[in-house]
Write a protein that holds these residues in place. Structure first.
Motif, short mmCIF file in Angstrom:
data_model
loop_
_atom_site.label_atom_id
_atom_site.label_comp_id
_atom_site.label_asym_id
_atom_site.label_seq_id
_atom_site.Cartn_x
_atom_site.Cartn_y
_atom_site.Cartn_z
N SER A 133 20.72 36.54 35.56
CA SER A 133 20.64 35.54 35.83
C SER A 133 20.06 34.45 36.05
CB SER A 133 22.05 35.06 37.47
OG SER A 133 22.70 36.44 37.04
N ASP A 134 18.41 34.81 36.53
CA ASP A 134 17.45 34.07 36.37
C ASP A 134 16.43 33.53 35.44
OD1 ASP A 134 17.14 34.13 39.13
OD2 ASP A 134 15.87 35.65 39.94
N HIS A 135 16.78 34.98 33.91
CA HIS A 135 16.19 34.76 33.20
C HIS A 135 16.74 34.02 32.05
CE1 HIS A 135 15.09 35.93 29.46
NE2 HIS A 135 16.65 36.26 28.35
N LEU A 136 18.54 33.80 32.06
CA LEU A 136 19.13 32.55 31.87
C LEU A 136 19.41 31.39 32.28
CD1 LEU A 136 22.71 34.80 30.52
CD2 LEU A 136 20.30 34.46 29.64
N LYS A 137 18.67 31.31 33.57
CA LYS A 137 18.72 30.10 34.22
C LYS A 137 19.80 29.68 34.76
CE LYS A 137 14.24 28.47 32.59
NZ LYS A 137 13.59 29.96 32.27
N LEU A 138 21.14 30.68 34.67
CA LEU A 138 22.20 29.90 35.63
C LEU A 138 22.27 29.69 36.81
CD1 LEU A 138 24.21 33.04 33.62
CD2 LEU A 138 23.56 30.86 32.76
N GLU A 139 22.69 28.58 36.87
CA GLU A 139 22.57 27.94 38.64
C GLU A 139 23.79 28.38 39.08
OE1 GLU A 139 22.39 24.00 38.51
OE2 GLU A 139 19.66 23.83 38.13
N LYS A 140 25.39 28.33 38.24
CA LYS A 140 26.60 28.86 38.13
C LYS A 140 27.30 29.34 37.80
CE LYS A 140 28.94 27.42 42.68
NZ LYS A 140 28.95 27.45 43.51
N ALA A 141 27.79 30.31 38.09
CA ALA A 141 28.35 31.34 37.05
C ALA A 141 30.03 31.75 37.22
CB ALA A 141 27.29 32.17 35.57
N ASN A 142 31.02 32.47 36.10
CA ASN A 142 32.10 32.99 36.40
C ASN A 142 31.22 34.58 35.97
OD1 ASN A 142 33.51 30.61 36.85
ND2 ASN A 142 33.54 30.56 34.51
N TYR A 143 31.85 35.78 37.10
CA TYR A 143 30.93 36.80 36.30
C TYR A 143 32.48 37.66 36.47
CZ TYR A 143 26.34 35.84 37.70
OH TYR A 143 25.51 34.85 37.57
N ALA A 144 32.50 38.54 35.58
CA ALA A 144 33.33 39.99 35.72
C ALA A 144 32.80 40.67 35.85
CB ALA A 144 34.31 39.78 34.71
N GLY A 145 33.37 41.94 36.60
CA GLY A 145 32.69 43.46 36.30
C GLY A 145 33.84 44.08 36.11
N TRP A 146 33.53 45.18 35.51
CA TRP A 146 34.75 46.27 35.29
C TRP A 146 33.79 47.97 35.28
CZ3 TRP A 146 34.12 49.69 30.50
CH2 TRP A 146 35.04 50.69 30.59
N SER A 147 35.13 48.71 36.22
CA SER A 147 34.87 49.97 36.78
C SER A 147 33.21 50.03 37.36
CB SER A 147 34.57 50.50 35.34
OG SER A 147 35.09 51.60 36.41
N MET A 148 32.61 50.22 37.49
CA MET A 148 31.46 50.37 38.46
C MET A 148 30.45 48.89 38.39
SD MET A 148 28.32 52.73 37.76
CE MET A 148 27.23 51.55 37.04
N GLY A 149 31.52 48.34 37.06
CA GLY A 149 30.30 46.58 37.00
C GLY A 149 31.35 46.27 38.27
N ALA A 150 31.74 46.15 38.66
CA ALA A 150 32.66 45.16 39.75
C ALA A 150 31.44 46.14 40.83
CB ALA A 150 33.91 45.68 39.77
N SER A 151 31.13 46.95 41.26
CA SER A 151 30.49 47.68 42.26
C SER A 151 29.08 47.02 42.38
CB SER A 151 30.46 48.98 41.86
OG SER A 151 31.67 49.84 42.08
N VAL A 152 28.50 47.05 40.84
CA VAL A 152 27.47 46.30 40.80
C VAL A 152 27.84 44.64 41.30
CG1 VAL A 152 25.91 45.18 38.94
CG2 VAL A 152 26.73 47.59 38.89
#
Length: 331
Positions: A133-152
């Motif tokens: 997120s820092d690399h992409l310079k995302l000040e605000k974004a939507n995030y979607a985690g699937w399976s272990m991605g939700a744990s992340v």
């Protein structure tokens, strides 16, 4: 939990994890690809997906992380589950990139990201997400985690809060895979616990040791190989052609993933709108209902069996999934 078991259950093809990535997907992968099923509204070959890129950045602990990128507009970041990768999101990305700037991170040791021996913890994966997120310079974004991605994503919220999250999406992940022996049956169902032996579960997932219902939830293993959706067959075959997982590498995070209990994060740290996706084929559904009951600003989407409501619902039914997701994000 478990996540692209398909990548572990099925044979896979070509390793590209050593390449420097900052090009169009077609150039990075080195060849075009014809999808086995022609589906209206979706690409028939990789080159039809114009604007799809595969890029990379280096983390603070010197690991190259790859990410897939397409589209313009509001940023939407997907975090795949265990052993999964951005290639599996090809249909989801294509449909959503018409409206959003879509990113899919290949977690360390997965997809096209670097294979390393260090950082096999959910907290480090969450740091990788923050550094992406820092690399992409995302000040605000939507995030979607699937399976272990939700744990992340839960780990990210635990460490960094929600100030840079607009809305969050959790797709079919138990709150605690490890089932504590002193839990009541209701506590187990609410948390989604499926094992009391993390070591045996890891051995089964990465070493081919025998699995049974006392070791882990077998439904995802039964549902993963079923090519019962042309969308799923297309994305799975594409991923299998270009991605090769190393069982030892993907296994490094698995024990830590299994024993994390995220109930406190869900109860106390989520203060943004949330969408939860699960289905009638999933034994995780009771725990997803608990998340919905616990998080005030949440919506629960339960897919029927006819709607391919299993652990792989967004790949098997991407048109419905992306439509439901857009409806939630656009509110």
């Amino acid at each position: 939990m478990r996540t692209s078991m398909l990548a572990t259950v099925c044979a896979v093809g070509l390793t590209l994890a050593g390449n420097a990535l900052a090009e169009s997907a077609l150039k990075v992968l080195g060849q075009d690809y014809n999808f086995p099923n022609k589906i209206d509204g979706l690409p028939t070959k990789l080159s039809d997906f114009q604007g799809l890129q595969i890029n990379s950045f280096t983390t603070s602990d010197d690991v190259r992380i790859s990410y897939w990128e397409a589209g313009e507009g509001e940023p939407l970041v997907f975090v795949p589950g265990w052993s999964a990768n951005g290639a599996e999101y090809i249909n989801v990305m294509y449909l959503l990139s018409r409206v959003y700037h879509v990113y899919v991170m290949d977690p360390r040791n997965q997809g096209l990201s670097q294979r390393v021996e260090h950082g096999g913890r959910i907290s480090r994966f969450s740091m990788d997400l923050k550094e992406l997120s820092d690399h992409l310079k995302l000040e605000k974004a939507n995030y979607a985690g699937w399976s272990m991605g939700a744990s992340v994503l839960w780990g990210y919220i635990d460490l960094f809060g929600t100030s840079r999250i607009d809305k969050a999406v959790f797709i079919d992940e138990p709150v605690s895979i490890y089932s504590h022996v002193d839990w009541s049956e209701q506590e187990r169902l609410d948390a989604g616990g499926t094992t009391t032996s993390p070591e045996r579960m890891v051995d089964g997932f990465t070493g081919g040791k025998p699995l049974n219902a006392l070791v882990t939830d077998l439904v995802p293993w039964e549902r993963a190989p079923l090519m019962d959706s042309p969308y799923y067959e297309n994305s799975a075959s594409f991923a299998q052609h270009f991605i090769q997982n190393d069982p030892k590498a993907v296994g490094r995070v698995l024990f830590n993933h299994i024993v994390n209990d995220w109930r406190d994060v869900i109860q106390h740290k989520i203060d943004v709108p949330v969408a939860i996706f699960s289905g009638e084929y999933s034994n995780n559904l009771p725990s997803q209902r608990w998340i919905h009951k616990t998080v005030p600003q949440s919506q629960l989407f339960v897919y029927s069996k006819a709607e391919q409501g299993d652990h792989f619902l967004m790949f098997k039914n991407p048109v419905k999934f992306t439509g439901d997701l857009r409806g939630f994000l656009d509110q």
